[in-house]
Design a protein around this motif. Sequence first.
Motif, PDB file in Angstrom:
ATOM      1  N   PHE A 132       0.844  -1.209   0.000  1.00  0.00           N
ATOM      2  CA  PHE A 132       0.000   0.000   0.000  1.00  0.00           C
ATOM      3  C   PHE A 132       0.880   1.261   0.000  1.00  0.00           C
ATOM      4  N   ALA A 133       1.962   1.201   0.793  1.00  0.00           N
ATOM      5  CA  ALA A 133       2.828   2.379   0.950  1.00  0.00           C
ATOM      6  C   ALA A 133       3.884   2.493  -0.159  1.00  0.00           C
ATOM      7  N   TYR A 134       3.900   1.532  -1.078  1.00  0.00           N
ATOM      8  CA  TYR A 134       4.909   1.475  -2.156  1.00  0.00           C
ATOM      9  C   TYR A 134       5.167   2.854  -2.799  1.00  0.00           C
ATOM     10  N   PRO A 135       4.107   3.590  -3.189  1.00  0.00           N
ATOM     11  CA  PRO A 135       4.384   4.856  -3.891  1.00  0.00           C
ATOM     12  C   PRO A 135       5.050   5.914  -3.014  1.00  0.00           C
ATOM     13  N   ALA A 136       4.872   5.850  -1.671  1.00  0.00           N
ATOM     14  CA  ALA A 136       5.548   6.824  -0.802  1.00  0.00           C
ATOM     15  C   ALA A 136       7.043   6.504  -0.742  1.00  0.00           C
ATOM     16  N   LEU A 137       7.369   5.206  -0.747  1.00  0.00           N
ATOM     17  CA  LEU A 137       8.792   4.814  -0.800  1.00  0.00           C
ATOM     18  C   LEU A 137       9.386   5.227  -2.145  1.00  0.00           C
ATOM     19  N   MET A 138       8.608   5.056  -3.209  1.00  0.00           N
ATOM     20  CA  MET A 138       9.115   5.457  -4.537  1.00  0.00           C
ATOM     21  C   MET A 138       9.355   6.971  -4.584  1.00  0.00           C
ATOM     22  N   ALA A 139       8.457   7.736  -3.963  1.00  0.00           N
ATOM     23  CA  ALA A 139       8.661   9.195  -3.914  1.00  0.00           C
ATOM     24  C   ALA A 139       9.941   9.512  -3.148  1.00  0.00           C
ATOM     25  N   ALA A 140      10.180   8.768  -2.058  1.00  0.00           N
ATOM     26  CA  ALA A 140      11.400   9.000  -1.280  1.00  0.00           C
ATOM     27  C   ALA A 140      12.646   8.634  -2.086  1.00  0.00           C
ATOM     28  N   ASP A 141      12.578   7.517  -2.841  1.00  0.00           N
ATOM     29  CA  ASP A 141      13.716   7.113  -3.687  1.00  0.00           C
ATOM     30  C   ASP A 141      14.158   8.276  -4.578  1.00  0.00           C
ATOM     31  N   ILE A 142      13.169   8.937  -5.132  1.00  0.00           N
ATOM     32  CA  ILE A 142      13.434  10.003  -6.114  1.00  0.00           C
ATOM     33  C   ILE A 142      13.868  11.291  -5.410  1.00  0.00           C
ATOM     34  N   LEU A 143      13.102  11.654  -4.375  1.00  0.00           N
ATOM     35  CA  LEU A 143      13.291  12.987  -3.788  1.00  0.00           C
ATOM     36  C   LEU A 143      14.463  13.041  -2.815  1.00  0.00           C
ATOM     37  N   VAL A 144      14.913  11.881  -2.332  1.00  0.00           N
ATOM     38  CA  VAL A 144      16.086  11.888  -1.441  1.00  0.00           C
ATOM     39  C   VAL A 144      17.350  12.272  -2.219  1.00  0.00           C
ATOM     40  N   TYR A 145      17.235  12.286  -3.549  1.00  0.00           N
ATOM     41  CA  TYR A 145      18.331  12.786  -4.409  1.00  0.00           C
ATOM     42  C   TYR A 145      18.007  14.163  -4.986  1.00  0.00           C
ATOM     43  N   HIS A 146      16.833  14.716  -4.657  1.00  0.00           N
ATOM     44  CA  HIS A 146      16.358  15.917  -5.354  1.00  0.00           C
ATOM     45  C   HIS A 146      16.399  15.674  -6.865  1.00  0.00           C
ATOM     46  N   ALA A 147      16.021  14.452  -7.280  1.00  0.00           N
ATOM     47  CA  ALA A 147      16.061  14.145  -8.720  1.00  0.00           C
ATOM     48  C   ALA A 147      15.056  15.018  -9.460  1.00  0.00           C
ATOM     49  N   THR A 148      15.476  15.502 -10.617  1.00  0.00           N
ATOM     50  CA  THR A 148      14.602  16.378 -11.402  1.00  0.00           C
ATOM     51  C   THR A 148      13.890  15.609 -12.519  1.00  0.00           C
ATOM     52  N   HIS A 149      14.454  14.468 -12.925  1.00  0.00           N
ATOM     53  CA  HIS A 149      13.894  13.710 -14.051  1.00  0.00           C
ATOM     54  C   HIS A 149      13.896  12.217 -13.725  1.00  0.00           C
ATOM     55  N   VAL A 150      12.809  11.542 -14.113  1.00  0.00           N
ATOM     56  CA  VAL A 150      12.693  10.108 -13.832  1.00  0.00           C
ATOM     57  C   VAL A 150      12.219   9.363 -15.083  1.00  0.00           C
ATOM     58  N   PRO A 151      13.129   8.644 -15.747  1.00  0.00           N
ATOM     59  CA  PRO A 151      12.699   7.842 -16.911  1.00  0.00           C
ATOM     60  C   PRO A 151      11.978   6.572 -16.451  1.00  0.00           C
ATOM     61  N   VAL A 152      10.788   6.364 -16.967  1.00  0.00           N
ATOM     62  CA  VAL A 152       9.976   5.189 -16.588  1.00  0.00           C
ATOM     63  C   VAL A 152       9.107   4.762 -17.768  1.00  0.00           C
ATOM     64  N   GLY A 153       8.521   3.573 -17.647  1.00  0.00           N
ATOM     65  CA  GLY A 153       7.492   3.146 -18.586  1.00  0.00           C
ATOM     66  C   GLY A 153       6.162   3.794 -18.212  1.00  0.00           C
ATOM     67  N   GLU A 154       5.226   3.698 -19.148  1.00  0.00           N
ATOM     68  CA  GLU A 154       3.897   4.316 -19.021  1.00  0.00           C
ATOM     69  C   GLU A 154       3.189   3.935 -17.698  1.00  0.00           C
ATOM     70  N   ASP A 155       3.396   2.676 -17.248  1.00  0.00           N
ATOM     71  CA  ASP A 155       2.653   2.205 -16.062  1.00  0.00           C
ATOM     72  C   ASP A 155       3.010   2.963 -14.786  1.00  0.00           C
ATOM     73  N   GLN A 156       4.151   3.653 -14.791  1.00  0.00           N
ATOM     74  CA  GLN A 156       4.569   4.353 -13.567  1.00  0.00           C
ATOM     75  C   GLN A 156       4.146   5.824 -13.537  1.00  0.00           C
ATOM     76  N   LYS A 157       3.387   6.241 -14.557  1.00  0.00           N
ATOM     77  CA  LYS A 157       3.016   7.652 -14.659  1.00  0.00           C
ATOM     78  C   LYS A 157       2.237   8.119 -13.412  1.00  0.00           C
ATOM     79  N   GLN A 158       1.309   7.295 -12.970  1.00  0.00           N
ATOM     80  CA  GLN A 158       0.475   7.692 -11.839  1.00  0.00           C
ATOM     81  C   GLN A 158       1.322   7.830 -10.559  1.00  0.00           C
ATOM     82  N   HIS A 159       2.286   6.921 -10.384  1.00  0.00           N
ATOM     83  CA  HIS A 159       3.142   7.027  -9.196  1.00  0.00           C
ATOM     84  C   HIS A 159       3.990   8.303  -9.239  1.00  0.00           C
ATOM     85  N   LEU A 160       4.357   8.722 -10.441  1.00  0.00           N
ATOM     86  CA  LEU A 160       5.156   9.950 -10.524  1.00  0.00           C
ATOM     87  C   LEU A 160       4.299  11.180 -10.253  1.00  0.00           C
TER      88      LEU A 160
END
Length: 339
Positions: A132-160
């Motif tokens: 259930f909490a998967y997308p909050a961990l994914m947000a942390a993965d990205i934002l703990v680097y202050h990442a500005t761009h995330v290449p993903v497949g179409e299925d991850q659009k909602q999580h982004l």
Amino acid sequence: MSETSFTPRVFSGIQPSGGLTLGNYLGAIKRFVSMQDEDFETIYCMVDLHAITAKFLEPEVLRRNTRELAAGFIASGISPEKSILINQSQVPEHAQLAWIFNCVARMGWMGRMTQWKDKAGKNAEAASLGLFAYPALMAADILVYHATHVPVGEDQKQHLELTRDIAAKFNHDYGVDFFPITEPVIEGAATRVMSLRDGSKKMSKSDPSDASRINMTDDADAIARKIRKAKTDPDALPSEAKGLDDRPEARNLVNIYAGLSEQSVDKVLAEVGGQQFGTFKPLLADLAVAKLAPISSEMARLMDDPAEIDRILAKGAEQAREITAPILKKTYEIIGMVG
Ligand code: AQP
């Protein structure tokens, strides 16, 4: 801090939940490789904390999957000299920031995630809290680097989109401009590769049918057999993309051809329009074998030296923590955590 002051930085990850598929390769890894040579710092991750959310994995299986995924990244062209390569659990700031984001994200936001609904299915009571909490961990993965761009497949659009919502809510709640509003990078002809057995389902490493996917470790015979048996319809290929409407299986094979040959769908159809699948499938199989065989043999070579893979991941974790530790420290300060 204004948005323009963020270092252009790419983060993306893949779960070591099983072998890599052609979907992972075309939807994500190919773009990971090309972004290394653009004006970005690049960080690529085996997200092992995510891999344990859906089902129990034997420790030996998780270890092997993680090393195999690292081998797949490197064999596909991700260079440990150009990119930081890490295993998520070895950079503890991911999980630490995820806790903060669990307190920022709302239950309603998480409950609307289609991946949660698909994976939890009808028996949500039995699903893990981690799923259930998967997308909050994914947000942390990205934002703990202050990442500005995330290449993903179409299925991850909602999580982004949810990652952007979490960053915006944190910034708003604390009156700061601390986390960037990350841009998804969803590009190419094959951002959603579908199952070879059912054109309405995503190609996935956890699909029970091995015939539904091409694994990056499949040999030439297996690739050719799976493509030969791929579900299609009886019509010839059209000469224009609109002729693929309502033909999901045909569209999928053409998209795969376009992704592998790095051409547009229109260009592919200009060449192969009018062909029956009996002619097109062998062309596609030859192309897939030519592109994937060198990667799978390099993966096998790298897997012969797991200590070298571990060394690369340990070095990556050290480099990563130089970025993540100060960002987490500042996050705690913003929140009012003392010490
Ligand atoms: N079929 C696909 N087409 C295009 N892109 C895809 N990706 C995955 N499948 C496809 C992209 O690969 C990246 C990593 O995905 P992941 O392994 O972390 O999670 P997933 O999307 O859930 O992939 P699977 O294969 O379906 O894994 P399981 O079966 O374990 O859930 C992402 O960028 C994703 O978009």
